[in-house]
Design a protein around this motif. Structure first.
Motif, PDB file in Angstrom:
ATOM      1  N   GLY A   1       2.049  -9.594  -8.680  1.00 24.51           N
ATOM      2  CA  GLY A   1       2.917  -9.909  -7.555  1.00 24.51           C
ATOM      3  C   GLY A   1       4.263  -9.230  -7.578  1.00 24.51           C
ATOM      4  O   GLY A   1       5.081  -9.439  -6.672  1.00 24.51           O
ATOM      5  N   ARG A   2       4.527  -8.399  -8.575  1.00 29.36           N
ATOM      6  CA  ARG A   2       5.820  -7.708  -8.662  1.00 29.36           C
ATOM      7  C   ARG A   2       5.810  -6.351  -7.952  1.00 29.36           C
ATOM      8  O   ARG A   2       6.854  -5.734  -7.790  1.00 29.36           O
ATOM      9  N   ARG A   3       4.663  -5.888  -7.548  1.00 29.01           N
ATOM     10  CA  ARG A   3       4.533  -4.644  -6.800  1.00 29.01           C
ATOM     11  C   ARG A   3       3.790  -4.989  -5.517  1.00 29.01           C
ATOM     12  O   ARG A   3       2.588  -5.302  -5.554  1.00 29.01           O
ATOM     13  N   VAL A   4       4.511  -4.926  -4.395  1.00 31.21           N
ATOM     14  CA  VAL A   4       3.930  -5.410  -3.136  1.00 31.21           C
ATOM     15  C   VAL A   4       3.878  -4.305  -2.096  1.00 31.21           C
ATOM     16  O   VAL A   4       4.671  -3.356  -2.115  1.00 31.21           O
ATOM     17  N   TYR A   5       2.923  -4.450  -1.162  1.00 32.96           N
ATOM     18  CA  TYR A   5       2.726  -3.483  -0.085  1.00 32.96           C
ATOM     19  C   TYR A   5       2.795  -4.225   1.238  1.00 32.96           C
ATOM     20  O   TYR A   5       2.122  -5.249   1.423  1.00 32.96           O
ATOM     21  N   LEU A   6       3.644  -3.726   2.133  1.00 34.80           N
ATOM     22  CA  LEU A   6       3.835  -4.357   3.436  1.00 34.80           C
ATOM     23  C   LEU A   6       3.126  -3.557   4.516  1.00 34.80           C
ATOM     24  O   LEU A   6       2.895  -2.347   4.375  1.00 34.80           O
ATOM     25  N   ASP A   7       2.811  -4.243   5.630  1.00 32.84           N
ATOM     26  CA  ASP A   7       2.220  -3.523   6.754  1.00 32.84           C
ATOM     27  C   ASP A   7       3.245  -2.642   7.446  1.00 32.84           C
ATOM     28  O   ASP A   7       2.910  -1.599   8.012  1.00 32.84           O
ATOM     29  N   ARG A   8       4.518  -3.028   7.342  1.00 36.00           N
ATOM     30  CA  ARG A   8       5.612  -2.251   7.926  1.00 36.00           C
ATOM     31  C   ARG A   8       6.859  -2.444   7.070  1.00 36.00           C
ATOM     32  O   ARG A   8       7.086  -3.536   6.527  1.00 36.00           O
ATOM     33  N   SER A   9       7.669  -1.401   6.903  1.00 31.77           N
ATOM     34  CA  SER A   9       8.828  -1.519   6.026  1.00 31.77           C
ATOM     35  C   SER A   9       9.927  -0.569   6.458  1.00 31.77           C
ATOM     36  O   SER A   9       9.662   0.564   6.884  1.00 31.77           O
ATOM     37  N   ALA A  10      11.181  -1.033   6.316  1.00 32.35           N
ATOM     38  CA  ALA A  10      12.348  -0.189   6.572  1.00 32.35           C
ATOM     39  C   ALA A  10      12.898   0.398   5.271  1.00 32.35           C
ATOM     40  O   ALA A  10      13.862   1.161   5.306  1.00 32.35           O
ATOM     41  N   PHE A  11      12.299   0.050   4.146  1.00 27.64           N
ATOM     42  CA  PHE A  11      12.785   0.540   2.865  1.00 27.64           C
ATOM     43  C   PHE A  11      12.371   2.000   2.658  1.00 27.64           C
ATOM     44  O   PHE A  11      11.189   2.339   2.744  1.00 27.64           O
ATOM     45  N   TYR A  12      13.366   2.842   2.355  1.00 26.17           N
ATOM     46  CA  TYR A  12      13.097   4.259   2.120  1.00 26.17           C
ATOM     47  C   TYR A  12      12.714   4.454   0.653  1.00 26.17           C
ATOM     48  O   TYR A  12      13.451   4.048  -0.244  1.00 26.17           O
ATOM     49  N   PRO A  13      11.568   5.100   0.368  1.00 28.35           N
ATOM     50  CA  PRO A  13      11.177   5.358  -1.019  1.00 28.35           C
ATOM     51  C   PRO A  13      11.813   6.657  -1.527  1.00 28.35           C
ATOM     52  O   PRO A  13      12.199   7.512  -0.737  1.00 28.35           O
ATOM     53  N   THR A  14      11.904   6.799  -2.832  1.00 25.61           N
ATOM     54  CA  THR A  14      12.402   8.053  -3.393  1.00 25.61           C
ATOM     55  C   THR A  14      11.550   9.211  -2.883  1.00 25.61           C
ATOM     56  O   THR A  14      10.332   9.214  -3.021  1.00 25.61           O
ATOM     57  N   SER A  15      12.210  10.199  -2.264  1.00 28.11           N
ATOM     58  CA  SER A  15      11.477  11.328  -1.693  1.00 28.11           C
ATOM     59  C   SER A  15      12.454  12.421  -1.296  1.00 28.11           C
ATOM     60  O   SER A  15      13.557  12.134  -0.839  1.00 28.11           O
ATOM     61  N   GLY A  16      12.043  13.668  -1.481  1.00 28.60           N
ATOM     62  CA  GLY A  16      12.854  14.794  -1.043  1.00 28.60           C
ATOM     63  C   GLY A  16      14.220  14.866  -1.688  1.00 28.60           C
ATOM     64  O   GLY A  16      15.161  15.400  -1.099  1.00 28.60           O
ATOM     65  N   GLY A  17      14.347  14.330  -2.904  1.00 27.89           N
ATOM     66  CA  GLY A  17      15.632  14.345  -3.588  1.00 27.89           C
ATOM     67  C   GLY A  17      16.519  13.161  -3.260  1.00 27.89           C
ATOM     68  O   GLY A  17      17.529  12.932  -3.922  1.00 27.89           O
TER      69      GLY A  17
ATOM     70  N   ALA B   1      12.703  20.312   8.879  1.00 29.89           N
ATOM     71  CA  ALA B   1      11.673  19.294   8.689  1.00 29.89           C
ATOM     72  C   ALA B   1      12.110  18.387   7.551  1.00 29.89           C
ATOM     73  O   ALA B   1      12.383  18.858   6.445  1.00 29.89           O
ATOM     74  N   CYS B   2      12.210  17.098   7.813  1.00 31.65           N
ATOM     75  CA  CYS B   2      12.763  16.178   6.812  1.00 31.65           C
ATOM     76  C   CYS B   2      12.325  14.754   7.102  1.00 31.65           C
ATOM     77  O   CYS B   2      12.334  14.316   8.251  1.00 31.65           O
ATOM     78  N   GLY B   3      11.962  14.030   6.057  1.00 28.83           N
ATOM     79  CA  GLY B   3      11.574  12.635   6.216  1.00 28.83           C
ATOM     80  C   GLY B   3      12.657  11.665   5.816  1.00 28.83           C
ATOM     81  O   GLY B   3      12.431  10.455   5.769  1.00 28.83           O
ATOM     82  N   GLY B   4      13.873  12.160   5.526  1.00 28.31           N
ATOM     83  CA  GLY B   4      14.938  11.301   5.040  1.00 28.31           C
ATOM     84  C   GLY B   4      15.692  10.566   6.130  1.00 28.31           C
ATOM     85  O   GLY B   4      15.428  10.716   7.321  1.00 28.31           O
ATOM     86  N   THR B   5      16.656   9.776   5.705  1.00 27.25           N
ATOM     87  CA  THR B   5      17.480   9.005   6.635  1.00 27.25           C
ATOM     88  C   THR B   5      18.767   9.767   6.924  1.00 27.25           C
ATOM     89  O   THR B   5      19.362  10.357   6.013  1.00 27.25           O
ATOM     90  N   HIS B   6      19.200   9.752   8.182  1.00 23.29           N
ATOM     91  CA  HIS B   6      20.354  10.540   8.601  1.00 23.29           C
ATOM     92  C   HIS B   6      21.225   9.763   9.593  1.00 23.29           C
ATOM     93  O   HIS B   6      20.749   8.838  10.258  1.00 23.29           O
ATOM     94  N   VAL B   7      22.490  10.182   9.679  1.00 16.50           N
ATOM     95  CA  VAL B   7      23.416   9.573  10.631  1.00 16.50           C
ATOM     96  C   VAL B   7      23.103  10.079  12.037  1.00 16.50           C
ATOM     97  O   VAL B   7      22.340  11.029  12.224  1.00 16.50           O
ATOM     98  N   ARG B   8      23.715   9.450  13.059  1.00 13.50           N
ATOM     99  CA  ARG B   8      23.433   9.813  14.449  1.00 13.50           C
ATOM    100  C   ARG B   8      24.273  10.972  14.947  1.00 13.50           C
ATOM    101  O   ARG B   8      23.928  11.633  15.918  1.00 13.50           O
TER     102      ARG B   8
END
Length: 392
Positions: free
Chosen positions: A26-42, A188-195
């Motif tokens: 139960g310490r590693r969970v998978y959601l149907d939808r998530s706003a949490f950004y995983p480590t990726s692209g540095g 091309a980028c999957g990261g989070t960015h300002v507007r």
């Protein structure tokens, strides 16, 4: 499959979802939808909570996103809250990196090979091994002009087969997520960015260093840049206060004092060598030669290191038919200096004696040193020299 809510809205920090699978009790969970950004692209992963339980890591598993928790949760409906301060900091750094990379490429032809976002600063590696300081300064100035212009930063989804005008071609197939800085960059980028670029805040290029035919540029954006500038100013203010000068005077004062210090240090070393020469001669005069006419000067020091006796050792080596042996307890070191006409090879003697007791060392025929594993081994090394002396 996890629906990645941050793809469409990087500002979404509270959401509802459902845990559809769990592992690791139960310490590693998978959601149907998530706003949490995983480590990726540095870019580092988000932190926050899921139904009040701290999220300690977020891992991209291609089709799914794994959320590592501080405590277990069972499948079912949950509420997620992303740590906004951490998320926005990463947004500022990531969009700032896109902007800097675009400026370096457009102005100077320096392409970005890789990026990294750390907890204190971010870096981008440019595919060029020598970047002049004025280019770094010019790129920083241009990037901050674009920040002040508050250009729009938008996200679109385009087919890889037909997408155009990317700063760097993507080898991905299918639909690409494109981050565009209006009139400046398309990547091309999957990261989070300002507007908009204004939200990046100030951009500060701190330093650059050559690394394997590339140049690593360290930078900070937004609140990080402000904190770093404040820290730098505090350091400068402290130095200026210690020197009884203004910050503006440090640029000329510090190099002048450094040169003065080098001059004083050179004079000190000269006096130290002269004093060592006088001491060595006095010690040589007071020491009786052996049957072969060689004078053996042996001493043991409890606290001194090899550097402290080096000047005296060299001075002893300049005396006729002399051998100096220093046993240094604090560093478990053996140092030997010998004059050219003494018949003793210091380097060979030190290496042989210390190797025999599990230590290591060496040097020139005139001066050598090394260390033993312990004090008992050091004592045995002295005996192993075979010199006609008693261990001190």
């Amino acid at each position: 499959m996890t629906e990645r809510l941050y793809y469409g809205d990087a500002y979404l920090c509270a959401f509802r979802g459902t845990i559809v699978d769990v592992t690791d009790e139960g310490r590693r969970v998978y959601l149907d939808r998530s706003a949490f950004y995983p480590t990726s692209g540095g870019q580092p992963a988000d932190r926050g909570t899921i139904s009040g339980v701290a999220v300690t890591d977020v891992i991209d598993e291609e089709a799914r996103v794994a959320h590592v928790l501080e405590a277990p949760l069972a499948p079912g409906a949950v509420e997620g809250v992303v740590d906004w301060s951490r998320r926005f900091d990463h947004m500022q750094q990531h969009t700032g990196q896109h902007l800097l990379s675009a400026v370096f490429a457009d102005r100077f032809g320096y392409e970005t090979a890789s990026v990294h976002f750390g907890p204190d600063y971010a870096t981008l590696d440019l595919a060029h091994d020598a970047i002049p300081l004025d280019h770094l300064v010019a790129a920083e100035a241009r990037a901050n002009e674009v920040v002040a212009a508050n250009r729009a930063v938008t996200v679109s989804f385009e087919d890889a087969a037909t997408v155009t005008s990317l700063r760097k071609a993507s080898d991905r197939l299918g639909v690409l997520r494109i981050v565009t800085i209006d009139g400046i960059d398309r990547s091309a980028c999957g990261g989070t960015h300002v507007r908009a670029t204004g939200e990046i805040g100030p951009i500060l290029v701190r330093r650059a260093e050559r690394m394997r035919r590339q140049t690593r540029v360290e930078f900070v954006c937004g609140a990080r840049a402000v904190r770093r500038a404040r820290m730098d100013y505090s350091i400068l203010a402290s130095l200026a206060s210690a020197a009884s000068a203004s910050i503006d005077e440090l640029g000329t004062l510090v190099p002048a004092q450094a040169e003065q210090l080098r001059t004083v240090e050179a004079a000190r070393r000269k006096l130290e060598d002269e004093l060592a020469g006088h001491r060595a001669r006095a010690r040589w005069d007071s020491t009786a030669p052996d049957a072969e006419g060689v004078r053996w000067i042996v001493e043991r020091r409890a606290t001194s290191g090899a550097d402290e006796v080096r000047a005296f050792a060299l001075a002893m080596a300049n005396q006729p038919r002399a051998v100096y042996v220093a046993v240094l307890d604090a560093s478990r070191a053996l140092l030997i200096a010998s004059s050219e006409d003494s018949g003793v090879d210091a380097g060979r003697s030190v290496k042989a004696a210390l190797t025999a007791v599990g230590g290591k060392g060496g040097g020139s025929p005139r001066l050598a040193q090394g260390s033993a594993p312990d004090l008992d081994a050091l004592q045995r090394a002295v005996a192993a020299t075979g010199f006609p002396i008693e261990a001190p």
